[in-house]
Write a protein that holds these residues in place. Structure first.
Motif, PDB file in Angstrom:
ATOM      1  N   ASN A 211     -10.595   5.022   1.086  1.00 34.94           N
ATOM      2  CA  ASN A 211     -11.704   5.865   0.335  1.00 34.94           C
ATOM      3  C   ASN A 211     -11.062   6.879  -0.531  1.00 34.94           C
ATOM      4  O   ASN A 211     -11.716   7.543  -1.292  1.00 34.94           O
ATOM      5  N   PHE A 212      -9.840   6.927  -0.347  1.00 32.22           N
ATOM      6  CA  PHE A 212      -9.199   7.973  -1.264  1.00 32.22           C
ATOM      7  C   PHE A 212      -8.559   7.550  -2.628  1.00 32.22           C
ATOM      8  O   PHE A 212      -8.064   6.436  -2.617  1.00 32.22           O
ATOM      9  N   PRO A 213      -8.757   8.374  -3.558  1.00 29.26           N
ATOM     10  CA  PRO A 213      -8.434   7.596  -4.997  1.00 29.26           C
ATOM     11  C   PRO A 213      -6.739   7.949  -5.028  1.00 29.26           C
ATOM     12  O   PRO A 213      -6.247   8.689  -4.277  1.00 29.26           O
ATOM     13  N   GLU A 214      -6.294   7.268  -6.009  1.00 31.90           N
ATOM     14  CA  GLU A 214      -4.672   7.315  -6.133  1.00 31.90           C
ATOM     15  C   GLU A 214      -4.210   8.764  -6.200  1.00 31.90           C
ATOM     16  O   GLU A 214      -3.103   9.000  -5.712  1.00 31.90           O
ATOM     17  N   LYS A 215      -5.123   9.507  -6.923  1.00 34.09           N
ATOM     18  CA  LYS A 215      -4.621  11.017  -7.280  1.00 34.09           C
ATOM     19  C   LYS A 215      -4.374  11.787  -5.834  1.00 34.09           C
ATOM     20  O   LYS A 215      -3.701  12.584  -5.734  1.00 34.09           O
ATOM     21  N   SER A 216      -5.273  11.491  -4.961  1.00 30.49           N
ATOM     22  CA  SER A 216      -5.020  12.148  -3.665  1.00 30.49           C
ATOM     23  C   SER A 216      -3.758  11.974  -2.990  1.00 30.49           C
ATOM     24  O   SER A 216      -3.115  12.814  -2.214  1.00 30.49           O
ATOM     25  N   TRP A 217      -3.287  10.699  -3.175  1.00 23.63           N
ATOM     26  CA  TRP A 217      -1.979  10.190  -2.404  1.00 23.63           C
ATOM     27  C   TRP A 217      -0.742  10.599  -3.229  1.00 23.63           C
ATOM     28  O   TRP A 217       0.130  11.240  -2.608  1.00 23.63           O
ATOM     29  N   ILE A 218      -0.946  10.779  -4.698  1.00 23.80           N
ATOM     30  CA  ILE A 218      -0.011  11.478  -5.376  1.00 23.80           C
ATOM     31  C   ILE A 218       0.018  12.927  -5.098  1.00 23.80           C
ATOM     32  O   ILE A 218       1.157  13.408  -4.875  1.00 23.80           O
ATOM     33  N   GLU A 219      -0.921  13.698  -5.109  1.00 22.50           N
ATOM     34  CA  GLU A 219      -1.270  14.957  -4.643  1.00 22.50           C
ATOM     35  C   GLU A 219      -0.226  15.520  -3.355  1.00 22.50           C
ATOM     36  O   GLU A 219       0.204  16.345  -3.104  1.00 22.50           O
ATOM     37  N   ILE A 220      -0.510  14.491  -2.398  1.00 29.21           N
ATOM     38  CA  ILE A 220      -0.056  14.986  -0.976  1.00 29.21           C
ATOM     39  C   ILE A 220       1.583  14.620  -0.954  1.00 29.21           C
ATOM     40  O   ILE A 220       2.290  15.607  -0.307  1.00 29.21           O
ATOM     41  N   VAL A 221       2.039  13.645  -1.720  1.00 26.68           N
ATOM     42  CA  VAL A 221       3.378  13.450  -1.845  1.00 26.68           C
ATOM     43  C   VAL A 221       4.014  14.604  -2.469  1.00 26.68           C
ATOM     44  O   VAL A 221       5.235  15.156  -2.335  1.00 26.68           O
ATOM     45  N   ALA A 222       3.408  14.976  -3.521  1.00 26.78           N
ATOM     46  CA  ALA A 222       3.883  15.932  -4.609  1.00 26.78           C
ATOM     47  C   ALA A 222       3.976  17.462  -4.004  1.00 26.78           C
ATOM     48  O   ALA A 222       4.727  18.079  -4.390  1.00 26.78           O
ATOM     49  N   CYS A 223       2.873  17.711  -3.017  1.00 26.14           N
ATOM     50  CA  CYS A 223       3.048  18.895  -2.079  1.00 26.14           C
ATOM     51  C   CYS A 223       4.040  18.999  -1.411  1.00 26.14           C
ATOM     52  O   CYS A 223       4.475  20.021  -1.256  1.00 26.14           O
ATOM     53  N   PHE A 224       4.285  17.829  -0.793  1.00 26.68           N
ATOM     54  CA  PHE A 224       5.574  17.764   0.349  1.00 26.68           C
ATOM     55  C   PHE A 224       6.789  17.918  -0.635  1.00 26.68           C
ATOM     56  O   PHE A 224       7.657  18.782  -0.099  1.00 26.68           O
ATOM     57  N   ASN A 225       6.919  17.381  -1.750  1.00 28.17           N
ATOM     58  CA  ASN A 225       8.382  17.461  -2.704  1.00 28.17           C
ATOM     59  C   ASN A 225       8.211  19.035  -2.901  1.00 28.17           C
ATOM     60  O   ASN A 225       9.314  19.482  -3.097  1.00 28.17           O
TER      61      ASN A 225
END
Length: 203
Positions: free
Chosen positions: A171-185
């Protein structure tokens, strides 16, 4: 950046951090201190969490991915605590011996509780407090899991809600997945800078 680019960056951090850690620890050219053991533990945990996040994103498991972000935030905020005290080596020795971090006080006299550590980290990284509060809802069972189960809400008279109960989160858009990895980085970038600070304490 795309999700693949963020994941590639995550892999780069995973390759870089052990080298940075060795440099912080002196590469075997000096005696080992108890603070070194704390640093080794933080790097190990960060690498394990990074590997887990990589897999979870590919498996579309947002619930566990966000919990891992919260765990890494805990790692960084607690490692930063060693820069808030006058005797980091003594504190490291006590922590290794089983004493709780929150039994120690910062230079300003406040105890090193989780809330305080997050507030201190937020002073230099304003996004930290919001991420901490939000991702805590994935470490603990909360309303987040209810909302994440909603697939769609129909605009009809009955206000029908469709749930998706699955191990995968589609249910999550692509930007949500990008955001979570970017936050970890970004947290790994903070860790890298912190290792430089701790290296200066060890020299």
């Amino acid at each position: 950046m795309s999700i693949n680019e963020e994941l590639e960056k995550l892999d780069q951090w995973a390759s870089y951090l052990p080298k940075m850690g060795m440099k912080t620890l002196g590469g075997g050219d000096r005696p080992m201190y108890t603070l070194d053991l704390i640093i080794i533990g933080a790097i190990k945990r960060s690498l394990s969490l990074a590997s887990g996040l990589n897999d979870l994103v590919k498996l579309k498991n947002m619930t566990c991915a966000r919990a891992i972000v919260r765990m890494e935030l805990d790692t960084i905020s607690r490692l930063l605590a060693y820069t808030y005290v006058d005797e980091p080596f003594e504190m490291a020795k006590a922590i290794i011996g089983g004493k709780a971090l929150n039994s120690f006080k910062c230079r300003d006299g406040k105890k090193l509780r989780d809330g305080y550590l997050i507030n201190k980290m937020t002073e230099n990284h304003p996004w930290v407090k919001d991420v901490y509060k939000y991702t805590s809802g994935y470490v603990h069972f909360s309303e987040r899991q209810v909302f994440d189960s909603i697939s769609s809400v129909c605009n009809d008279e009955d206000r029908t809600i469709i749930f998706q109960v699955s191990k995968e989160d589609h249910n999550f858009p692509e930007k949500s997945w990008i955001e979570i990895v970017a936050c970890f980085n970004e947290m790994l970038s903070i860790l890298s800078d912190l290792l430089v600070t701790l290296r200066n304490k060890l020299e």
